[in-house]
Design a protein around this motif. Structure first.
Motif, PDB file in Angstrom:
ATOM      1  N   ASN A 332       0.812  -1.296  -0.056  1.00 19.63           N
ATOM      2  CA  ASN A 332      -0.017  -0.100  -0.044  1.00 19.63           C
ATOM      3  C   ASN A 332       0.901   1.324   0.023  1.00 19.63           C
ATOM      4  N   ALA A 333       2.043   1.093  -0.291  1.00 21.34           N
ATOM      5  CA  ALA A 333       2.894   2.427  -0.617  1.00 21.34           C
ATOM      6  C   ALA A 333       2.588   3.281  -1.907  1.00 21.34           C
ATOM      7  N   VAL A 334       2.546   4.248  -1.735  1.00 18.68           N
ATOM      8  CA  VAL A 334       2.233   5.391  -2.958  1.00 18.68           C
ATOM      9  C   VAL A 334       3.700   6.037  -3.222  1.00 18.68           C
ATOM     10  N   ILE A 335       4.102   5.901  -4.575  1.00 17.31           N
ATOM     11  CA  ILE A 335       5.339   6.397  -4.932  1.00 17.31           C
ATOM     12  C   ILE A 335       4.890   7.485  -6.074  1.00 17.31           C
ATOM     13  N   GLY A 336       5.387   8.676  -5.947  1.00 19.52           N
ATOM     14  CA  GLY A 336       4.550   9.571  -6.803  1.00 19.52           C
ATOM     15  C   GLY A 336       5.824   9.531  -8.225  1.00 19.52           C
ATOM     16  N   GLU A 337       5.512  10.683  -9.132  1.00 22.30           N
ATOM     17  CA  GLU A 337       6.189  10.866 -10.311  1.00 22.30           C
ATOM     18  C   GLU A 337       7.588  11.329  -9.953  1.00 22.30           C
ATOM     19  N   ASN A 338       8.556  11.070 -11.050  1.00 20.31           N
ATOM     20  CA  ASN A 338       9.993  11.460 -10.967  1.00 20.31           C
ATOM     21  C   ASN A 338      10.730  11.372  -9.413  1.00 20.31           C
ATOM     22  N   VAL A 339      10.195  10.048  -9.052  1.00 21.56           N
ATOM     23  CA  VAL A 339      11.024   9.832  -7.741  1.00 21.56           C
ATOM     24  C   VAL A 339      12.192   8.886  -7.890  1.00 21.56           C
ATOM     25  N   ALA A 356      10.673  13.253  -4.856  1.00 21.67           N
ATOM     26  CA  ALA A 356      11.525  13.043  -3.545  1.00 21.67           C
ATOM     27  C   ALA A 356      12.691  12.090  -4.021  1.00 21.67           C
ATOM     28  N   GLU A 357      13.757  11.747  -3.181  1.00 21.11           N
ATOM     29  CA  GLU A 357      14.663  11.116  -3.388  1.00 21.11           C
ATOM     30  C   GLU A 357      14.852  10.111  -2.052  1.00 21.11           C
ATOM     31  N   VAL A 358      15.011   8.762  -1.992  1.00 21.06           N
ATOM     32  CA  VAL A 358      15.128   7.957  -0.874  1.00 21.06           C
ATOM     33  C   VAL A 358      16.374   6.960  -1.241  1.00 21.06           C
ATOM     34  N   VAL A 359      17.689   7.413  -0.955  1.00 22.36           N
ATOM     35  CA  VAL A 359      18.614   6.962  -1.388  1.00 22.36           C
ATOM     36  C   VAL A 359      19.515   6.192  -0.078  1.00 22.36           C
ATOM     37  N   GLY A 375       8.914  14.007   1.195  1.00 22.07           N
ATOM     38  CA  GLY A 375       8.580  15.217   0.331  1.00 22.07           C
ATOM     39  C   GLY A 375       7.332  15.607  -0.037  1.00 22.07           C
ATOM     40  N   GLY A 376       7.172  16.773  -0.933  1.00 27.91           N
ATOM     41  CA  GLY A 376       5.869  17.248  -0.922  1.00 27.91           C
ATOM     42  C   GLY A 376       5.452  18.161   0.352  1.00 27.91           C
ATOM     43  N   TYR A 377       4.309  18.188   0.468  1.00 23.96           N
ATOM     44  CA  TYR A 377       3.595  18.987   1.748  1.00 23.96           C
ATOM     45  C   TYR A 377       4.270  18.541   2.939  1.00 23.96           C
TER      46      TYR A 377
END
Length: 381
Positions: A332-339, A356-359, A375-377
């Motif tokens: 149920n994770a939601v990963i947006g665009e350009n992540v 966002a970046e998760v590295v 990321g985001g709000y």
């Protein structure tokens, strides 16, 4: 009717070394391998070994775990004179409300075990990844005429300080036990798998409680007491894949190993299946822009980006131009665009917003927690 064997799965651990992944969920309920939760392996081993009565001892954040296990129907345990039973702490006559340790958890559930009237009790940890036929271990226990048999396996000598270590004689009888020793005499580590003769274990627990002595933990108290009293205690050496996924790095690496089609667990073996309770969800959908390589994608996933050498659990959404590499994404994770996600674990229900970046870096695996937003709000709050 007398049941020869009852299994008790100790599943109340917090799993604090998993950090934010277990803040809202017990460690045995943590997702693994796309379709599973960690506890599925112990319960499936019981079902495949012919053990019909399974007590699941819970404590820390039990809601998801209790719902997942239910009555054991997903493992074929919901039958007459059998099944899975959730066992939670309760307020006893002496005022105790929580389990103080592994042995104390069994003591508080003596009534449940006595109802089944078993000859043997198999005590298991609910947070390891492995396949094991407990029936073979029980046959060994009987053949040795043991009062206690401990599942063991060799570990690298440099890791012995993390385990309870067994020193045995030529017959595999345990003659000495060292709990997390600085200088180990053996590299045979306890797997947290025990077979007890129930009448003898019950006597130890009840007598100890009546004398107001301390017998709270199997490693610290019960095994040393058995050895002091010259009980017949034997080591059963396991050969196969076994992993304690108690750290972020070990959880990540176990999932990455799981991607290997020749993995020692052989998850596709129809003769020893690993069962789970999975949601009834939609089929996976890959858009025209999706690219998936060397990955496991489960039901309900929607992918519009690129996924390489990763595991996506059910109902994960991946937006356009996003890249996921060497990572494990929980349900149920939601990963947006350009992540960009690389060498990471993404927690259940997490939301990674556009851009966002998760590295992760080298041994430092990046982690996003249960329901966490990145990321985001969320960064502007």
């Amino acid at each position: 009717m007398k049941t020869e064997t009852v299994a008790m799965i100790l599943a109340g651990g917090q799993g604090s070394r998993l950090g934010k992944l277990t803040k809202q969920i017990a460690k045995p309920a943590v997702p693994f391998g796309g379709n599973y939760r960690i506890i599925d392996f112990a319960i499936s081993n019981c079902a495949n070994s012919g053990i019909k009565n399974v007590g699941v001892v819970t404590q820390y954040q039990p809601l998801v775990l209790n719902s997942h296990v239910g009555n054991g129907s997903s493992w074929g345990l919901n039958r007459h004179n059998g099944g899975a039973t959730i066992l939670q702490p309760y307020s006893s006559v002496d005022g105790e409300k929580f389990f103080k340790g592994t042995a104390h958890a069994i003591y508080q559930n003596i009534d449940y075990i006595d109802q089944k009237d078993p000859e043997y009790v198999v005590v298991l940890s609910g947070d390891h990844i492995y396949k094991m036929d407990y029936e073979k271990m029980l046959e060994y226990h009987k053949r040795k005429d043991a009062n206690l048999t401990v599942g063991v396996m060799p570990v690298p000598w440099e890791d012995t300080s993390r385990f309870g270590v067994m020193n045995t004689d030529k017959t595999d009888r345990i003659i000495e036990f060292q709990e997390k020793p600085e200088h180990a005499k053996s590299n045979l580590a306890s797997m947290g798998i025990y077979i007890f003769n129930w009448a003898r274990l019950k006597q130890y627990l009840v007598d100890n409680q009546s004398k107001n002595r301390q017998m709270e933990d199997f490693g610290h108290h019960v095994i040393p007491a058995y050895l002091r009293n010259s009980e017949a205690v034997y080591a059963y050496q396991f050969e196969g894949y076994w992993k304690d996924v108690g750290t972020i790095e070990s959880l990540w690496s176990a999932n990455m190993e799981f991607l290997d089609p020749d993995h020692e667990l052989n998850i596709r073996d129809r003769d020893w299946r690993v069962y789970s309770r999975n949601p009834n969800t939609t089929p996976q959908f890959l858009t025209a822009s999706a690219r998936v390589t060397d990955s496991m994608i489960t039901d309900g996933c929607y992918i519009a980006g690129e996924v390489t050498h990763s595991i996506l659990s059910h109902n994960v959404k991946v937006g356009k131009n996003s890249v996921i590499k060497d990572s494990f994404v929980m349900p149920n994770a939601v990963i947006g665009e350009n992540v960009t996600i690389d060498k990471a674990i993404i927690g259940e229900g997490a939301h990674i917003y556009d851009g966002a970046e998760v590295v992760g870096i080298e041994e430092d695996i990046a982690v996003v927690g249960y329901g966490e937003e990145v990321g985001g709000y969320s960064d502007e709050k």
